[in-house]
Design an enzyme around this catalytic site. Structure first.
Site, PDB file in Angstrom:
ATOM      1  N   GLY A  98       0.830  -1.211   0.000  1.00  0.00           N
ATOM      2  CA  GLY A  98       0.000   0.000   0.000  1.00  0.00           C
ATOM      3  C   GLY A  98       0.856   1.249   0.000  1.00  0.00           C
ATOM      4  O   GLY A  98       1.851   1.320   0.712  1.00  0.00           O
ATOM      5  N   ARG A 109       1.190  -4.909  -5.731  1.00  0.00           N
ATOM      6  CA  ARG A 109       1.095  -6.167  -4.987  1.00  0.00           C
ATOM      7  C   ARG A 109       1.503  -7.246  -5.994  1.00  0.00           C
ATOM      8  O   ARG A 109       1.077  -7.204  -7.141  1.00  0.00           O
ATOM      9  CB  ARG A 109      -0.324  -6.353  -4.463  1.00  0.00           C
ATOM     10  CG  ARG A 109      -0.684  -5.209  -3.497  1.00  0.00           C
ATOM     11  CD  ARG A 109      -1.722  -5.575  -2.480  1.00  0.00           C
ATOM     12  NE  ARG A 109      -1.530  -4.823  -1.239  1.00  0.00           N
ATOM     13  CZ  ARG A 109      -2.072  -3.625  -0.984  1.00  0.00           C
ATOM     14  NH1 ARG A 109      -2.831  -3.037  -1.878  1.00  0.00           N
ATOM     15  NH2 ARG A 109      -1.850  -3.024   0.162  1.00  0.00           N
ATOM     16  N   ASP A 123       3.760  -4.737   6.527  1.00  0.00           N
ATOM     17  CA  ASP A 123       4.166  -6.064   7.010  1.00  0.00           C
ATOM     18  C   ASP A 123       4.170  -7.113   5.902  1.00  0.00           C
ATOM     19  O   ASP A 123       4.974  -8.045   5.936  1.00  0.00           O
ATOM     20  CB  ASP A 123       3.369  -6.509   8.243  1.00  0.00           C
ATOM     21  CG  ASP A 123       1.893  -6.590   7.987  1.00  0.00           C
ATOM     22  OD1 ASP A 123       1.432  -6.149   6.906  1.00  0.00           O
ATOM     23  OD2 ASP A 123       1.178  -7.106   8.871  1.00  0.00           O
ATOM     24  N   THR A 144       3.552   2.665   5.879  1.00  0.00           N
ATOM     25  CA  THR A 144       2.134   2.281   5.778  1.00  0.00           C
ATOM     26  C   THR A 144       1.314   3.282   6.581  1.00  0.00           C
ATOM     27  O   THR A 144       1.754   3.717   7.650  1.00  0.00           O
ATOM     28  CB  THR A 144       1.883   0.851   6.305  1.00  0.00           C
ATOM     29  OG1 THR A 144       0.475   0.686   6.510  1.00  0.00           O
ATOM     30  CG2 THR A 144       2.579   0.560   7.617  1.00  0.00           C
ATOM     31  N   ASP A 154      -1.275   2.644   8.214  1.00  0.00           N
ATOM     32  CA  ASP A 154      -2.040   1.987   9.287  1.00  0.00           C
ATOM     33  C   ASP A 154      -1.384   2.003  10.667  1.00  0.00           C
ATOM     34  O   ASP A 154      -2.046   1.734  11.665  1.00  0.00           O
ATOM     35  CB  ASP A 154      -2.320   0.523   8.904  1.00  0.00           C
ATOM     36  CG  ASP A 154      -3.269   0.435   7.724  1.00  0.00           C
ATOM     37  OD1 ASP A 154      -4.082   1.355   7.558  1.00  0.00           O
ATOM     38  OD2 ASP A 154      -3.177  -0.551   6.967  1.00  0.00           O
ATOM     39  N   ASP A 164       0.426  -0.149  12.039  1.00  0.00           N
ATOM     40  CA  ASP A 164       0.238  -1.428  12.718  1.00  0.00           C
ATOM     41  C   ASP A 164       1.512  -2.267  12.797  1.00  0.00           C
ATOM     42  O   ASP A 164       1.463  -3.436  13.155  1.00  0.00           O
ATOM     43  CB  ASP A 164      -0.868  -2.239  12.019  1.00  0.00           C
ATOM     44  CG  ASP A 164      -0.592  -2.425  10.522  1.00  0.00           C
ATOM     45  OD1 ASP A 164       0.346  -1.783  10.010  1.00  0.00           O
ATOM     46  OD2 ASP A 164      -1.317  -3.196   9.882  1.00  0.00           O
ATOM     47  N   ARG A 191      -7.891  -2.047   8.216  1.00  0.00           N
ATOM     48  CA  ARG A 191      -8.483  -3.377   8.068  1.00  0.00           C
ATOM     49  C   ARG A 191      -8.219  -4.229   9.300  1.00  0.00           C
ATOM     50  O   ARG A 191      -9.056  -4.981   9.762  1.00  0.00           O
ATOM     51  CB  ARG A 191      -7.888  -4.088   6.843  1.00  0.00           C
ATOM     52  CG  ARG A 191      -8.827  -4.117   5.665  1.00  0.00           C
ATOM     53  CD  ARG A 191      -8.123  -4.706   4.482  1.00  0.00           C
ATOM     54  NE  ARG A 191      -6.856  -4.015   4.264  1.00  0.00           N
ATOM     55  CZ  ARG A 191      -5.932  -4.400   3.398  1.00  0.00           C
ATOM     56  NH1 ARG A 191      -6.095  -5.476   2.684  1.00  0.00           N
ATOM     57  NH2 ARG A 191      -4.818  -3.707   3.233  1.00  0.00           N
ATOM     58  N   ARG A 243      -4.967   8.085   1.757  1.00  0.00           N
ATOM     59  CA  ARG A 243      -3.632   7.672   1.306  1.00  0.00           C
ATOM     60  C   ARG A 243      -2.887   8.804   0.607  1.00  0.00           C
ATOM     61  O   ARG A 243      -1.678   8.723   0.410  1.00  0.00           O
ATOM     62  CB  ARG A 243      -3.747   6.519   0.300  1.00  0.00           C
ATOM     63  CG  ARG A 243      -4.116   5.235   0.916  1.00  0.00           C
ATOM     64  CD  ARG A 243      -3.792   4.099  -0.020  1.00  0.00           C
ATOM     65  NE  ARG A 243      -4.183   2.841   0.571  1.00  0.00           N
ATOM     66  CZ  ARG A 243      -3.470   2.185   1.470  1.00  0.00           C
ATOM     67  NH1 ARG A 243      -2.316   2.656   1.876  1.00  0.00           N
ATOM     68  NH2 ARG A 243      -3.899   1.057   1.970  1.00  0.00           N
TER      69      ARG A 243
HETATM   70  P1  ADP Z   1       1.994  -4.152   2.635  1.00  0.00           P
HETATM   71  O1  ADP Z   1       3.473  -4.181   2.515  1.00  0.00           O
HETATM   72  O2  ADP Z   1       1.443  -2.761   2.501  1.00  0.00           O
HETATM   73  O3  ADP Z   1       1.511  -4.883   3.868  1.00  0.00           O
HETATM   74  P2  ADP Z   1       1.046  -6.390   0.966  1.00  0.00           P
HETATM   75  O4  ADP Z   1       0.513  -7.180   2.115  1.00  0.00           O
HETATM   76  O5  ADP Z   1       0.226  -6.311  -0.257  1.00  0.00           O
HETATM   77  O6  ADP Z   1       1.402  -4.890   1.345  1.00  0.00           O
HETATM   78  O7  ADP Z   1       2.470  -7.044   0.566  1.00  0.00           O
HETATM   79  C1  ADP Z   1       3.217  -6.533  -0.508  1.00  0.00           C
HETATM   80  C2  ADP Z   1       3.792  -7.668  -1.318  1.00  0.00           C
HETATM   81  O8  ADP Z   1       4.732  -8.411  -0.545  1.00  0.00           O
HETATM   82  C3  ADP Z   1       2.814  -8.712  -1.796  1.00  0.00           C
HETATM   83  O9  ADP Z   1       2.099  -8.323  -2.948  1.00  0.00           O
HETATM   84  C4  ADP Z   1       3.742  -9.881  -2.109  1.00  0.00           C
HETATM   85  O10 ADP Z   1       4.366  -9.717  -3.363  1.00  0.00           O
HETATM   86  C5  ADP Z   1       4.811  -9.744  -1.045  1.00  0.00           C
HETATM   87  N1  ADP Z   1       4.555 -10.708   0.035  1.00  0.00           N
HETATM   88  C6  ADP Z   1       3.703 -10.600   1.072  1.00  0.00           C
HETATM   89  N2  ADP Z   1       3.741 -11.698   1.853  1.00  0.00           N
HETATM   90  C7  ADP Z   1       4.646 -12.543   1.280  1.00  0.00           C
HETATM   91  C8  ADP Z   1       5.143 -13.841   1.601  1.00  0.00           C
HETATM   92  N3  ADP Z   1       4.730 -14.498   2.678  1.00  0.00           N
HETATM   93  N4  ADP Z   1       6.072 -14.378   0.785  1.00  0.00           N
HETATM   94  C9  ADP Z   1       6.516 -13.722  -0.294  1.00  0.00           C
HETATM   95  N5  ADP Z   1       6.086 -12.497  -0.662  1.00  0.00           N
HETATM   96  C10 ADP Z   1       5.170 -11.912   0.119  1.00  0.00           C
END
Ligand code: ADP
Length: 323
Positions: free
Chosen positions: A11, A72, A103, A126, A128, A130, A172, A256
């Protein structure tokens, strides 16, 4: 280490550009070369890279969003996708990485490190707030100010028409934005994922306010609250209490955007600088953060398993101050 890569992932958050600027300028200061990786892990797999110099990040400290773009990436969740990304980095001579994200991005960075041993440092970006391992995340302060500004405006119209507004804010999994905007915006109630929601108690409070000639009320709902969101809260309240004209506002993606606040810019600058120096010290598989105004390191393992704790006395404060 001669050349590092930097990306923004997951995000987007205001202040990511300020962080990117700090990463690039700190690296150049230490005679490191910097490769910008577009579209987060997606761009890493595609080899969508750009060599950056100090001018690449001119005039961006005040800009919201991220000039590197973000994404993502389902492909990065696979071993094959991560191997392709690693090959692309090797071809480009990248020997270390700074990942700015939440995260999910940390989890991706951790998986990447375990598979390839590429040195990698995370920066908390982020809205959030969090993430474990930092008191604040980049973008959170700006998002709060955006939400409070909106609530002030809603309060004007709520008051003029004797209305009840139910305002849904982002969050969320965490209620930090909701709780803090609720306090700063003088909300009557705040509904967050960390605590159970009792609609009947809220109705009792609204009835009391109504009897005491309260002309308007505002309820803040975090999008991840167990009540199901602002529309559901409106329906549940209106089943039993219809005195106010009730309206719903979902703030959504405006939270955002916008010019990053001073606090976010300063924090992003400090964290971006710290991330590069951390990589240079040979530390890896961890995130930088700010705790009690000092730079700290937290392993990705901890940062992805644990969550920032919420001070629930703040929740009581809403109750007390809203009368
Ligand atoms: P944020 O970083 O804002 O929490 P996301 O949860 O969408 O955003 O995570 C960003 C990207 O990180 C995901 O689209 C994916 O490519 C990668 N990612 C997240 N979790 C994993 C995982 N367990 N293993 C490998 N890549 C991951």
């Amino acid at each position: 280490m001669k050349r590092i890569g930097v990306l923004t992932s997951g995000g987007d958050a205001p202040g990511m550009n300020a962080c990117l600027r700090a990463v690039v300028r700190t690296a150049i200061y230490h005679n490191l070369e910097v490769v910008g990786i577009y579209r987060g892990y997606e761009g890493m797999i595609d080899g969508d890279f750009l060599k950056m110099d100090r001018h690449s990040v001119s005039n961006i400290i005040q800009r919201g969003g991220t000039i590197l773009k973000t994404s993502r990436s389902p492909r990065f969740r696979t071993e094959e996708g991560r191997q392709t990304a690693y090959n692309r980095l090797k071809e480009a001579g990248v020997e270390g990485l700074v990942v700015i994200g939440g995260d999910g991005s940390y989890a991706g960075a951790q998986a990447f490190y375990h598979q390839t041993k590429m040195p990698i440092v995370g920066v908390p970006g982020t809205i959030d707030n969090d993430l474990y391992g930092t008191d604040y995340t980049i973008g959170y302060d700006t998002a709060l100010n955006t939400a409070v500004d909106a609530i002030d405006k809603i309060r004007n119209t709520a008051d003029s028409h004797n209305r009840l507004f139910i305002v849904e804010v982002m969050g969320r999994d965490a209620g930090f934005i909701a709780l803090n905007t609720g306090i700063a915006g003088g909300a009557e109630a705040v509904l967050i994922p960390e605590t159970p929601t009792y609609i009947d108690q809220i109705i009792t409070k609204l009835e009391t306010g109504w009897r005491h000639h309260k002309t308007s009320s505002i309820i803040i709902v975090a999008e991840g609250d167990d009540s199901g969101g602002a529309m559901e809260v409106k329906d549940k309240i209106n089943e039993k209490f219809t005195e106010y004209d009730t309206r719903v506002v979902i703030l959504g993606h405006v939270q955002r955007g916008g010019i990053p606040s001073c606090k976010d810019r300063v924090m992003a600058s400090r964290l971006g600088h710290a991330a590069v120096e951390t990589l240079m010290e040979g530390l890896t598989n961890l995130a930088v953060g700010l705790k009690n105004n000092k730079i700290v390191h937290t392993s990705f393992t901890k940062a992805t398993k644990l969550h920032q704790e919420m001070d629930l006395t703040m929740f009581e404060l809403v109750e007390i101050l809203s009368g």
